[in-house]
Motif scaffolding. Structure first.
Motif, mmCIF file in Angstrom:
data_model
loop_
_atom_site.group_PDB
_atom_site.id
_atom_site.type_symbol
_atom_site.label_atom_id
_atom_site.label_comp_id
_atom_site.label_asym_id
_atom_site.label_seq_id
_atom_site.Cartn_x
_atom_site.Cartn_y
_atom_site.Cartn_z
ATOM 1 N N ILE A 121 -7.916 -6.788 7.965
ATOM 2 C CA ILE A 121 -7.271 -8.105 7.985
ATOM 3 C C ILE A 121 -6.463 -8.276 6.714
ATOM 4 N N SER A 122 -5.423 -9.058 6.847
ATOM 5 C CA SER A 122 -4.616 -9.482 5.701
ATOM 6 C C SER A 122 -5.032 -10.908 5.369
ATOM 7 N N VAL A 165 0.830 -1.203 0.000
ATOM 8 C CA VAL A 165 0.000 0.000 0.000
ATOM 9 C C VAL A 165 0.866 1.256 0.000
ATOM 10 N N ASP A 166 2.097 1.141 0.484
ATOM 11 C CA ASP A 166 3.001 2.290 0.488
ATOM 12 C C ASP A 166 3.179 2.825 -0.925
ATOM 13 N N HIS A 226 3.088 -14.176 16.767
ATOM 14 C CA HIS A 226 2.209 -13.135 16.253
ATOM 15 C C HIS A 226 1.486 -12.413 17.380
ATOM 16 N N LYS A 227 1.466 -11.098 17.317
ATOM 17 C CA LYS A 227 0.755 -10.292 18.304
ATOM 18 C C LYS A 227 -0.739 -10.232 18.004
ATOM 19 N N TYR A 273 1.362 -4.551 6.919
ATOM 20 C CA TYR A 273 0.352 -3.602 7.381
ATOM 21 C C TYR A 273 0.465 -3.333 8.881
ATOM 22 N N GLY A 274 1.501 -3.875 9.511
ATOM 23 C CA GLY A 274 1.673 -3.721 10.947
ATOM 24 C C GLY A 274 1.391 -5.016 11.676
#
Length: 264
Positions: free
Chosen positions: A89-90, A76-77, A137-138, A111-112
């Motif tokens: 969500i990805s 997206v950058d 994963h967080k 995406y973070g």
């Protein structure tokens, strides 16, 4: 258990709010979860990766949706005006996670690292990657229910068979020769759209389609399509969703397909 559950069961569409939305809302501390966990998202944008996205500035329109689904870690950058920057969500196939698992900390978060990941399993071996990466994963790392995968496969193959017979005039037994037989598979985008149908009250589809002047993916220089997908058949499926007049095969009658808009 994953293999045992790989059977046709159309009722799985009604379970998506519990299996996908519930853990995501819990992660996001969504207050609505406390009152009615069956509530769906008011509006969802499914953002495909087609190069046709470069022809319009849909960024603001995409970000205006309550929930935004992006596919296979597309960038997206530097594309924010075209594709937006919001990501809820990805959605990816497990081949992407397999590549991520080779990186330090199973890094798979363009995406973070607070954005949940939902993926479908391409190969059972990829559960090894899931087991390793899930621990670090967080955000939730969710695997789609195999019954959902089977339903998606049936719908796509139906549309592909129908298109093949109508356009070629050949018998169904010749379909496999033209579509890589057992390798034939739905695209990640198609399954993401199906997911949105189950968890959203209104669905908008962006970046699905092609033109002779557009790249296959907006964020790469790839021109060729993957032969294991029948994109034209999937486009026919999307058109039926938008039209809303034809019943989608293999779905339960009691499941109501939400309004769908497709942006070209």
């Amino acid at each position: 258990n994953w293999f045992r559950k790989r059977r046709f069961q159309p009722g799985i569409m009604s379970e998506l709010t519990r299996s996908i939305k519930l853990p995501i809302d819990s992660h996001n501390n969504n207050n609505k979860l406390q009152t009615n966990n069956k509530n769906k998202y008011s509006s969802c944008a499914v953002v495909g990766n087609s190069g046709i996205l470069l022809n319009r500035d849909y960024g603001s329109e995409i970000d205006s949706h309550e929930f935004v689904i992006r596919l296979n870690n597309a960038r997206v950058d530097h594309f924010e005006t075209k594709v937006g920057k919001k990501t809820s969500i990805s959605f990816m196939n497990s081949n992407i996670l397999h590549l991520c698992a080779r990186r330090g900390g199973c890094f798979c978060h363009p995406y973070g690292d607070r954005v949940p990941i939902v993926m479908y399993i391409c190969q059972a071996l990829h559960f090894m990657d899931y087991t390793v990466c899930n621990a670090s994963h967080k955000a939730p790392l969710l695997v789609t229910d195999p019954r959902f995968d089977v339903l998606c496969a049936r719908i796509v193959k139906y549309y592909s068979l129908k298109r093949f017979v109508e356009e070629s005039g050949k018998g169904l037994e010749k379909w496999g020769e033209a579509h890589d037989g057992s390798l034939f598979h739905y695209s990640s985008g198609m399954q993401a759209v199906m997911l949105a149908l189950g968890i959203c009250d209104r669905v908008s589809i962006f970046g699905f389609g092609k033109s002779t002047s557009a790249k296959h993916h907006y964020h790469t220089n790839q021109k060729a399509e993957h032969q294991l997908h029948d994109y034209e058949a999937e486009y026919a499926f999307y058109r039926d969703l938008v039209d809303g007049k034809r019943p989608i095969p293999f779905l339960e009658d009691r499941f109501k397909v939400p309004p769908v808009v497709m942006y070209q």
